[in-house]
Design an enzyme around this catalytic site. Structure first.
Site, PDB file in Angstrom:
ATOM      1  N   ASP A 173       1.449 -19.783 -16.822  1.00 15.97           N
ATOM      2  CA  ASP A 173       1.302 -19.713 -15.197  1.00 15.97           C
ATOM      3  C   ASP A 173       0.273 -19.187 -15.580  1.00 15.97           C
ATOM      4  OD1 ASP A 173       1.714 -16.494 -17.151  1.00 15.97           O
ATOM      5  OD2 ASP A 173       3.192 -16.318 -15.538  1.00 15.97           O
TER       6      ASP A 173
ATOM      7  N   ASP B 266      20.841  13.744 -12.776  1.00 16.43           N
ATOM      8  CA  ASP B 266      19.296  14.002 -12.736  1.00 16.43           C
ATOM      9  C   ASP B 266      18.538  15.060 -12.224  1.00 16.43           C
ATOM     10  OD1 ASP B 266      18.564  11.336 -13.645  1.00 16.43           O
ATOM     11  OD2 ASP B 266      20.039  10.947 -12.211  1.00 16.43           O
TER      12      ASP B 266
ATOM     13  N   ASP C  80      -0.588  -7.522 -19.046  1.00  8.95           N
ATOM     14  CA  ASP C  80      -0.342  -6.457 -18.755  1.00  8.95           C
ATOM     15  C   ASP C  80      -0.435  -5.336 -17.824  1.00  8.95           C
ATOM     16  OD1 ASP C  80      -1.773  -4.385 -21.865  1.00  8.95           O
ATOM     17  OD2 ASP C  80       0.219  -4.054 -20.190  1.00  8.95           O
TER      18      ASP C  80
ATOM     19  N   ASP D  64       6.887   0.200  12.494  1.00 11.14           N
ATOM     20  CA  ASP D  64       8.488   0.251  12.852  1.00 11.14           C
ATOM     21  C   ASP D  64       9.557   1.601  12.027  1.00 11.14           C
ATOM     22  OD1 ASP D  64       8.155  -2.979  13.020  1.00 11.14           O
ATOM     23  OD2 ASP D  64       7.620  -2.949  10.616  1.00 11.14           O
TER      24      ASP D  64
ATOM     25  N   ASP E 193      -1.645  -8.694 -14.687  1.00  7.93           N
ATOM     26  CA  ASP E 193      -2.095  -8.346 -14.094  1.00  7.93           C
ATOM     27  C   ASP E 193      -3.899  -8.643 -13.715  1.00  7.93           C
ATOM     28  OD1 ASP E 193      -4.543  -6.290 -14.233  1.00  7.93           O
ATOM     29  OD2 ASP E 193      -4.482  -5.538 -15.971  1.00  7.93           O
TER      30      ASP E 193
ATOM     31  N   ASP F  90      11.688   6.835 -17.802  1.00  4.74           N
ATOM     32  CA  ASP F  90      12.770   6.909 -16.554  1.00  4.74           C
ATOM     33  C   ASP F  90      12.728   5.242 -15.870  1.00  4.74           C
ATOM     34  OD1 ASP F  90      15.004   8.507 -15.360  1.00  4.74           O
ATOM     35  OD2 ASP F  90      13.808   9.741 -15.011  1.00  4.74           O
TER      36      ASP F  90
ATOM     37  N   HIS G  42      -0.452   5.815  -8.968  1.00  3.64           N
ATOM     38  CA  HIS G  42      -0.436   5.352  -8.422  1.00  3.64           C
ATOM     39  C   HIS G  42       1.353   4.354  -8.206  1.00  3.64           C
ATOM     40  CE1 HIS G  42       0.128   3.154  -3.910  1.00  3.64           C
ATOM     41  NE2 HIS G  42      -0.662   5.095  -3.758  1.00  3.64           N
TER      42      HIS G  42
ATOM     43  N   ASP H 216       0.840  -2.956  -6.927  1.00  6.35           N
ATOM     44  CA  ASP H 216      -0.267  -1.844  -7.079  1.00  6.35           C
ATOM     45  C   ASP H 216      -0.853  -1.429  -8.358  1.00  6.35           C
ATOM     46  OD1 ASP H 216      -0.081   1.109  -6.543  1.00  6.35           O
ATOM     47  OD2 ASP H 216       1.202   0.867  -5.338  1.00  6.35           O
TER      48      ASP H 216
ATOM     49  N   SER I 110       2.533   6.079   1.061  1.00  6.86           N
ATOM     50  CA  SER I 110       2.778   5.361  -0.427  1.00  6.86           C
ATOM     51  C   SER I 110       4.011   5.757  -0.784  1.00  6.86           C
ATOM     52  CB  SER I 110       0.945   5.816  -0.638  1.00  6.86           C
ATOM     53  OG  SER I 110       0.351   4.765  -0.330  1.00  6.86           O
TER      54      SER I 110
END
Length: 951
Positions: free
Chosen positions: A307, A230, A324, A467, A317, A285, A331, A276, A493
């Site tokens: 569900d 890549d 969806d 950590d 969502d 990708d 982000h 997120d 992030s």
């Protein structure tokens, strides 16, 4: 000019603006309404997100929380901050793009989340204006029904929806005190947000007091925080995977991905959930890397697996409450690419794990914000659907017991929770960042480092709460503008998904590995870095290869930390030293020294202060100096073992000096028979081991308590209050001399008014009462309290001639008073149609003409209905006064310079036995009149142009 050319010229003048208007006009046709994120993107231009902000110096100082984050945790009076302070833009973000110019301080450019149009503010944190999260207590759990129901509590009514199967519910107020939040719009006024927060907090505390709930809390606003072929890997853009020194970096400062791929490139049996803004699951990708819900039939419009989400093929969502999870922000797609972008597919990107399945769990909107309730839904969905690792590049809001318990449930199911440490440049040991600061074994908090061996200047850190570190500056990955879009971002992030990807590799190599094993492998195999020693618990950056193979190399690693941070003067602190050679080392010799303390010996024998023998963690204790000039201590330690190369480390710790009455045994003794005033500053206060919860039995143990002791000299009704304090207090009174065996006499949260506290009880002569003042939710500030033996003595300003004088040179002031034991004297006028005859007096002579607002704040809540009235007079004798203004609780009047105003405060006499006396505060606000208030003083304009600003 002939007639033809004149007409042509005029037509041209008219036509040119019409043509320009037509070309640049906004479309007037009816546009399709794209309800889902996927549809919005499908019909949008393939351009980067419009949610970027310019990278400028003004972003240098942006804090992760709103500018009023310490409003209720500061020494400011609430009466001051709601008028004067304004919040900065909402924070809590853990990402900023790097396309803009790079700052010298290396601050991350930030994807700018907007606030919900309607929101409230509690303790400086943004929350949903009408929704509350709660869990029913044992014995009431049956009320947590799955469907929507109506719940009435006192005078409040809520609609209820179950968030999970463990008794956690969302309660939405159905009273007309706010609308559902909208996704966008300008932020409302901070005062309005604070007022809504006060209304919401009253409901929260009323539910908490009912005894039906284990906890009740706001719904916080949360925001976005084999070598492959890549091209981005080959040309060096993916420096976090392989750093050869490109772009001025230090060679080898990466996650050691190349060697790790020689061991494993992952497994499609491992599922990593990206919690997120969603994922652009059509990205070139990522398309082949997505988790697929095999229990759902795509496109049939039916919830096949029951569900709650229709056609949720790639995740869910929680923003739009559908199936969806298409990313409309960038982000989440960026984080997903770092974790598992496909390798060797002819596209630029490659992730840490080549073989993995990415589950998209969306609770952050296209504007970059979401709520705790949405985060809980995502965590629960991911766990229920088989995710092994949860990647969480977000943060903000306060401690949420509901979210904590949801993450704990994930731990119990063996699911690892990787979290971004936050971008405030703050010490998370002192200023926790959630969710990364939850003290749960499955939570791994990740700081960000750059390619130059340094912790990023804006990354949060914490010797015990963060950590490890991972690459987080200028990280290249996929974005959601199109199926072939990529960008470079910076932030914790971006560091978090590096660790999530490595966890995926670990689970591919050792399926079924426990949380303890995964944690041990990630933290004990870090590469030690001087810039991280004392900044993160492991002292180093994550190493994918060493985490996979975990073998010894003969070089000891030593990392020190303190279980108390900052150190407290006069207290005993425990220091721990972890000795490893990629695995814990036992039978090492560990010694240390400090100029302030002397020599230290660390032992691993299981005898206090050491916890467990032979675990490679060596402990020692020290007594922190009480000298207030000692504000920091530096400890240097070394570790050695035969056959190993020794190691050394240095730990620097701040030293604070708490109030002398911080602990129960050090309580301050108060003396006085009728009226006692006590004060304190709880900023550096702590909660000691074994200390009881002072008001709420199950939750909210405060954590900033101070102690006093008072012995009643005679029997009678006693009032104790904190009305003079400037923060949200909790007050409790006990009998007993042993902290572990105290008997509570009385406690309160908000009866004092303005979030202060008040209790009354019958005191017995000769009995010693222990008084604790704490802060709700860990808040702190200046404490001013009173102990009043009711009706024993009159206040000093009971009579007109003994009026207390207010400062005439100050236009804004607050004073405190009580009419307990007060009387009405002969000739005194009636201050109200319902005056109680328990008046007290002040006098005030202003130095300038003012428009004055005078208010009394009493304990007038529903639980303590003492109401006051006040009246303003002029005159020199109580029986010859001229009335200026009178009302209950607030008056407005025009004050003239040099005139002495007499202020009377009395109780209001009500039917039904309401109290006629109590403690209160008086707030005086005076504003000067404009210079041109009168006709004779009209302002004069001059010149050909003039403008005016009026107030």
């Amino acid at each position: 000019m002939n007639r033809f050319y004149k007409l042509w010229f005029l037509a041209t003048l008219v036509a040119i603006p019409l043509i320009l208007f037509w070309v640049n006009r906004p479309s007037q046709g009816v546009q399709p309404q794209h309800t889902s994120a996927r549809e919005k993107l499908r019909h949008s231009k393939n351009t980067p997100s419009e949610n970027f902000v310019r990278h400028s110096e003004e972003l240098e100082g942006r804090a992760e929380e709103a500018g009023v984050a310490q409003v209720l945790s500061s020494k400011k009076s609430p009466l001051d901050w709601i008028q004067k302070d304004a919040p900065q833009q909402v924070g809590g973000n853990t990402v900023k793009p790097t396309a803009a110019p790079v700052s010298k301080k290396q601050r991350p450019v930030q994807l700018a989340p907007s606030l919900p149009h309607e929101h409230a503010m509690i303790g400086g944190r943004y929350v949903h204006p009408t929704r509350i999260i709660a869990r029913y207590a044992t014995g009431h759990a049956g009320k947590a029904t799955a469907g929507a129901v109506s719940l009435k509590n006192g005078g409040q009514e809520f609609s209820q929806v179950a968030l999970d199967g463990n008794g956690i519910v969302a309660l939405e107020s159905v009273q007309p005190d706010g609308n559902a939040p909208e996704t966008g719009g300008e932020a409302q006024d901070v005062i309005e947000a604070v007022q809504k927060g006060d209304e919401l907090m009253e409901k929260i505390k009323a539910l908490q007091e009912s005894g039906e709930f284990e906890f009740v809390e706001p719904d916080f606003v949360i925001t976005i925080s084999g070598t492959p072929s890549d091209s981005a890997f080959v040309d060096g853009r993916l420096w976090g995977l392989r750093n050869t020194g490109q772009s001025g970096g230090v060679s080898g400062v990466d996650v050691n991905a190349v060697r790790a791929w020689e061991v494993t490139t992952g497994s499609t049996d491992v599922v990593v959930a990206v919690i997120d803004t969603g994922i652009r699951y059509t990205h070139q990708d990522l398309q082949q890397q997505m988790w697929v819900n095999t229990d759902e039939v795509a496109g049939n419009g039916v919830d096949d697996d029951n569900d709650g989400y229709v056609d949720n093929i790639y995740g869910m969502d929680a923003v739009n409450d559908d199936g969806d999870p298409m990313d409309d922000n960038n982000h989440g797609t960026h984080c997903a690419g770092t974790i598992g972008a496909r390798a060797n597919d002819g596209n630029p990107h490659v992730g840490v794990a080549w073989q993995v399945r990415l589950m998209a769990c969306k609770f952050l909107s296209g504007s970059g914000w979401g709520y705790t309730s949405g985060a809980i839904r995502c965590v629960d969905f991911a766990v229920e659907n088989g995710a092994h690792v949860l990647s969480n590049s977000w943060g903000g809001g306060g401690f949420s017991q509901a979210l904590h318990d949801s993450i704990a449930n994930a731990r119990d199911q063996g699911v690892l929770f990787i979290a971004a440490a936050g971008n405030s440049g703050a010490d998370a040991d002192e200023r926790p960042h959630y969710p990364s600061s939850y003290e749960l074994d499955n939570v791994i908090s990740v700081a960000a480092m750059n390619r130059h061996v340094n912790l990023a200047s804006w990354s949060n850190y914490g010797a015990t709460s963060v950590d490890l570190a991972a690459p987080g500056v200028e990280i290249y990955s996929s974005t959601a503008g199109s199926d072939s879009e990529y960008s470079s971002y910076s932030g914790t992030s971006m560091a978090c998904p590096h660790v999530a990807g490595i966890a995926g590799l670990l689970l591919a190599r050792t399926p079924g590995a426990s949380i303890a094993e995964l944690r041990q492998r990630l933290l004990s195999t870090v590469v030690p870095m001087d810039s991280l020693n004392g900044k993160v618990a492991s002292g180093g950056r994550v190493d994918a290869y060493q985490a996979l193979v975990g073998g010894e190399d003969g070089d000891l690693e030593l990392n020190m930390s303190s279980l108390m941070n900052p150190l407290r003067g006069g207290r005993t602190a425990t220091l721990v030293a972890r000795v490893t050679d990629l695995v814990p080392i036992i039978d090492a010799t560990v010694t240390g020294s400090s100029e302030s303390i002397g020599d230290l010996v660390f032992l691993d024998n299981g005898v206090a202060p050491d916890v467990t023998a032979n675990d490679g963690v060596y402990s020692t204790s020290l007594t922190v100096p009480v000298d207030p000039d000692v504000t920091a201590i530096q400890v240097t330690a070394s570790a050695s073992k035969e056959g190993k190369n020794s190691a050394s480390a240095t730990l620097s710790l701040e030293v604070s000096h708490p109030p002398i009455n911080d602990f129960f045994d050090d309580r301050t003794v108060l003396t006085g028979k009728h009226h006692v005033v006590f004060t304190g500053d709880s900023e550096e206060a702590t909660r000691e081991a074994g200390e009881p919860a002072h008001h709420y039995y199950r939750r909210n143990r405060g954590g900033k308590s101070l102690w006093w002791s008072w012995t009643a000299r005679q029997s009678g009704e006693v009032e104790i209050n904190t009305i003079g304090s400037n923060f949200d207090t909790i007050l409790a009174v006990y009998t007993g001399t042993d902290l572990s065996a105290l008997r509570r006499v009385a406690s309160d949260d908000d009866r004092g008014g303005n979030w202060t506290s008040l209790v009354t009880f019958n005191a017995v002569a000769g009995t010693t009462y222990q008084i604790a003042v704490d802060g709700y939710g860990g808040r702190w500030g200046d404490i001013r309290g009173e102990i009043i033996l009711v009706n024993e003595v009159s206040p000093s300003n009971d009579h007109f001639v003994n009026a207390l004088e207010l400062d005439g040179t100050t236009n804004h002031q607050v004073t405190f008073g009580s009419n307990i034991g007060a009387t009405r004297e002969n000739g005194e006028p009636s201050h109200s149609n319902r005056m109680a005859g328990k008046s007290v007096w002040w006098k005030w002579t202003p130095q300038t003409d003012l428009q004055v607002t005078l208010s009394t704040w009493t304990n007038s809540g529903s639980q303590s209905p003492f109401w006051s009235c006040l009246a303003i007079y002029t005159g020199d004798s109580v029986d010859q006064l001229s009335s200026v203004a009178r009302s209950t609780r607030q008056v407005r009047f025009q004050a003239l310079a040099g005139t002495t105003y007499r202020i009377a405060v009395d109780g209001v006499s009500w039917r039904g036995g309401r109290p006629k006396q109590g403690s209160f505060r008086i707030v005086l606000d005076g504003e000067p009149f404009p210079a041109n208030d009168h006709f004779a003083n009209a302002a004069v304009f001059s010149g050909s142009q003039a403008s005016a600003i009026a107030n």
